[in-house]
Design a protein around this motif. Sequence first.
Motif, short mmCIF file in Angstrom:
data_model
loop_
_atom_site.label_atom_id
_atom_site.label_comp_id
_atom_site.label_asym_id
_atom_site.label_seq_id
_atom_site.Cartn_x
_atom_site.Cartn_y
_atom_site.Cartn_z
N GLU A 173 65.16 44.63 -5.84
CA GLU A 173 62.91 44.79 -5.62
C GLU A 173 63.52 45.32 -7.19
O GLU A 173 64.39 45.80 -7.72
CB GLU A 173 63.42 46.37 -4.99
CG GLU A 173 64.81 47.42 -5.87
CD GLU A 173 63.35 48.27 -4.82
OE1 GLU A 173 63.36 48.29 -3.29
OE2 GLU A 173 64.75 50.56 -4.64
N ARG A 205 68.81 38.45 -3.86
CA ARG A 205 69.69 39.35 -2.67
C ARG A 205 70.68 38.12 -2.75
O ARG A 205 70.20 36.57 -2.26
CB ARG A 205 68.31 39.80 -1.61
CG ARG A 205 67.99 40.36 -2.25
CD ARG A 205 67.05 41.16 -0.85
NE ARG A 205 65.71 42.00 -1.68
CZ ARG A 205 65.40 43.39 -1.38
NH1 ARG A 205 65.24 42.85 0.29
NH2 ARG A 205 64.17 43.71 -1.72
N ILE A 214 60.78 28.59 2.30
CA ILE A 214 60.87 29.58 1.00
C ILE A 214 60.55 30.78 1.69
O ILE A 214 60.51 32.49 1.13
CB ILE A 214 59.81 29.48 -0.12
CG1 ILE A 214 58.05 28.86 1.14
CG2 ILE A 214 59.89 28.44 -0.79
CD1 ILE A 214 57.37 29.18 -0.10
N THR A 217 65.06 33.57 0.75
CA THR A 217 66.00 33.04 -0.38
C THR A 217 66.11 33.87 -1.13
O THR A 217 66.32 35.23 -0.97
CB THR A 217 64.53 32.57 -1.22
OG1 THR A 217 64.09 33.03 -2.27
CG2 THR A 217 63.87 31.43 -1.14
N PHE A 220 63.82 35.32 -5.24
CA PHE A 220 62.04 35.27 -5.18
C PHE A 220 61.46 36.09 -5.83
O PHE A 220 62.02 37.27 -6.87
CB PHE A 220 61.99 35.79 -3.72
CG PHE A 220 63.02 37.15 -3.36
CD1 PHE A 220 64.33 36.89 -3.02
CD2 PHE A 220 62.12 38.28 -2.68
CE1 PHE A 220 64.33 38.47 -2.93
CE2 PHE A 220 62.75 39.48 -2.99
CZ PHE A 220 64.12 40.03 -3.02
N GLN A 222 58.38 39.71 -6.05
CA GLN A 222 58.09 40.41 -5.51
C GLN A 222 56.69 40.99 -6.23
O GLN A 222 56.38 40.91 -7.01
CB GLN A 222 58.64 41.67 -5.15
CG GLN A 222 59.80 40.99 -4.40
CD GLN A 222 60.96 42.46 -4.47
OE1 GLN A 222 61.34 43.20 -5.12
NE2 GLN A 222 61.03 42.61 -3.17
N GLU A 224 54.70 44.87 -6.62
CA GLU A 224 55.09 46.05 -6.27
C GLU A 224 54.59 46.84 -6.29
O GLU A 224 54.23 46.81 -7.77
CB GLU A 224 56.57 46.35 -6.15
CG GLU A 224 57.36 44.83 -5.06
CD GLU A 224 58.84 46.22 -5.00
OE1 GLU A 224 59.23 46.31 -3.80
OE2 GLU A 224 59.70 46.62 -5.96
N MET A 298 54.96 41.23 5.17
CA MET A 298 54.87 42.22 3.67
C MET A 298 55.64 43.27 3.81
O MET A 298 54.76 43.91 5.17
CB MET A 298 54.06 43.21 2.82
CG MET A 298 52.91 43.47 2.83
SD MET A 298 51.20 43.78 1.57
CE MET A 298 52.25 44.72 0.96
N GLY A 299 55.69 44.85 3.35
CA GLY A 299 56.16 46.44 3.84
C GLY A 299 55.75 47.10 2.92
O GLY A 299 55.50 46.81 2.28
N GLU A 336 54.76 52.58 -0.99
CA GLU A 336 54.89 51.44 -1.40
C GLU A 336 54.82 50.36 -1.18
O GLU A 336 55.08 50.52 0.17
CB GLU A 336 56.40 51.16 -2.31
CG GLU A 336 56.71 50.38 -2.64
CD GLU A 336 58.42 50.30 -2.17
OE1 GLU A 336 59.11 50.52 -0.93
OE2 GLU A 336 58.95 50.02 -2.94
N SER A 338 54.99 46.34 -1.07
CA SER A 338 55.56 45.11 -1.13
C SER A 338 55.45 44.34 -0.82
O SER A 338 55.70 44.28 0.42
CB SER A 338 56.83 46.09 -1.39
OG SER A 338 58.27 45.30 -1.43
N ALA A 339 55.02 43.35 -1.16
CA ALA A 339 55.40 41.78 -0.48
C ALA A 339 55.94 40.39 -1.55
O ALA A 339 56.14 41.17 -3.08
CB ALA A 339 53.28 41.47 -1.42
N1 GAP Z 1 61.48 47.79 -2.27
C1 GAP Z 1 60.75 47.39 -1.00
C2 GAP Z 1 61.06 46.26 -1.30
O1 GAP Z 1 61.92 44.85 -1.54
P1 GAP Z 1 61.82 44.92 1.51
O2 GAP Z 1 60.87 44.98 2.61
O3 GAP Z 1 63.17 44.75 0.78
O4 GAP Z 1 60.92 45.73 0.09
C3 GAP Z 1 59.77 43.49 -0.06
O5 GAP Z 1 60.39 43.51 0.41
C4 GAP Z 1 59.36 42.54 0.44
O6 GAP Z 1 60.07 40.67 -0.93
C5 GAP Z 1 59.03 41.63 1.70
O7 GAP Z 1 58.41 42.03 3.08
C6 GAP Z 1 59.10 40.30 1.68
O8 GAP Z 1 57.82 39.37 1.89
C7 GAP Z 1 59.76 39.78 0.42
N2 GAP Z 1 61.37 39.02 0.18
C8 GAP Z 1 62.46 40.55 0.47
N3 GAP Z 1 63.05 39.65 1.11
C9 GAP Z 1 62.93 38.63 0.09
C10 GAP Z 1 63.90 37.11 0.40
N4 GAP Z 1 65.14 37.24 0.26
N5 GAP Z 1 63.09 36.34 0.06
C11 GAP Z 1 62.15 36.18 0.19
N6 GAP Z 1 61.15 37.21 0.08
C12 GAP Z 1 61.79 38.52 0.16
#
Ligand code: GAP
Length: 491
Positions: A173, A205, A214, A217, A220, A222, A224, A298-299, A336, A338-339
């Motif tokens: 992240e 990740r 997509i 994945t 990716f 972010q 934030e 997003m969160g 936070e 986070s998109a």
């Molecule tokens: N810093 C907080 C955080 O990372 P998260 O909910 O794990 O929170 C935030 O991730 C956003 O990142 C998600 O809402 C999503 O839009 C994007 N995201 C997370 N994992 C992803 C993945 N494996 N592939 C694509 N987008 C991803």
Amino acid sequence: MVSMDTLVSLCKRRGFVFQSSEIYGGTGSCWDYGPLGVELKNKIKHVWWRDFVQRRADVVGLDASILMHSTVWKASGHVDHFTDPMVDCRECRHRFRADQLDETSWTHYCPATKGNKFTIPPGEACTHCGVRRSLCPDCGKGELTAPRQFNLMFKTFMGPVEEDAAVTYLRPETAQGIFVNFENVQQSMRRKLPFGIGQIGKAFRNEITPGNFIFRTREFEQMEIEYFVNPHDTVEGRPADEYWHDRWIEDCLAWFQRYGVQEENLRLHEHDRAELAHYSKRTADLQYRFPIGWSELMGIANRTDFDLKQHAKWSGKALTYFDEERREHLVPYVIEPSAGVDRALLAFLADAYREEEVRGEKRVVLRFHPELAPVSVAVLPLLKKRDDIVRTALAIRDELSRRFTTVYDDTAAIGRLYRRQDEVGTAYCVTVDVQTVGDPDKGETADGKVTIRDRDSMEQIRVGTAQLDAVVGDLLGGKLWGEVAAQVGRA
Ligand code: GAP
């Protein structure tokens, strides 16, 4: 709602997204953004940065490195907690997330129908023999192992020696780059609470079950913001962290709608206790109705003072803020938003997709917000054979390209060219015709005007080439087509 297969196929055919390393058979869950995809992605990032960082007096930007000190990930809890439960099939060796097995369709060789093979929808029993899934969902034959915890971080080595002391991770992240720079930013920019730090960047990740194009994945991007607030303050009678959490939820929802996402395709999902991350007091997800169903876009989390306190503990630096009014040192709380850039792109794409009938013919159109359209203006000559028309069109494209994303296309008849631009969501087409340049053979003088065609209404207006840059600027700057058309007159 458009299907995922339709989007994947459009994206490949029209140069938005390609499978990574396709000529070698592809790399699982990695995607490359093609010429139009990279424009769309850059425009999403551009408007996000402009709206949430540049235009806000209370937010500043940051671009932290992807590789960080390995202790960052111990302090943040990622080494110990950033895991998913994983099971393996003893037959086909496929790997699954234990907590998602009931959400996966499963292969079944039914004893009540002489072993016929069926694919049974997620969570359902076989309608012939009544059995529920107990074996591998993919091969339908293998036993699954007991769940084991699997850390999602990509491990690598810093420097030339592959030893334990050199282990580091690709960031999962972007947030932690902001927390470890809290003091640097706060002091160098003399910030008072509340204030935010925004960042856009890649995250990695090692997802056990990536997929759905997509949507999920392994690499990716972010966008934030860590928004630091004074937990002892109250705003409108409420604790500051709770007030700002709600404000950010509203702002994020409004942002997606401003760029065209339809209200009925967005909803909020509050995390219950079991879902909350270890650092969170409250988290609300913004969900979008993706072609795969309602899923997280997003969160927006209230991470409390968890991260700053953890980094203070592990680094030995105080990471506090001095509240001059109360004459006290405190650790800020953080909200936070986070998109994911890729998920936002998928939502904008799915939402923009329309199939319409125009004069008995099917028209596929991506109704992107004009500011997001990968191509803002396509310049098209009506007659490819006329050198003066082509020369004028090329000169216009050249001029417009100083401020806008443009293309020139003369490889088909005009109707076909319009359809091509509609299918990739080009906001406006500018056409140069005989009237623009005149026809000396017929004694017709040039009027020096071109037509601008609006993608959504397909209406046309005629404007002088000298005005073109300003009119396109107005349209892309938010002026409505109807207003501009009323001013200059429809063609
Ligand atoms: N810093 C907080 C955080 O990372 P998260 O909910 O794990 O929170 C935030 O991730 C956003 O990142 C998600 O809402 C999503 O839009 C994007 N995201 C997370 N994992 C992803 C993945 N494996 N592939 C694509 N987008 C991803």
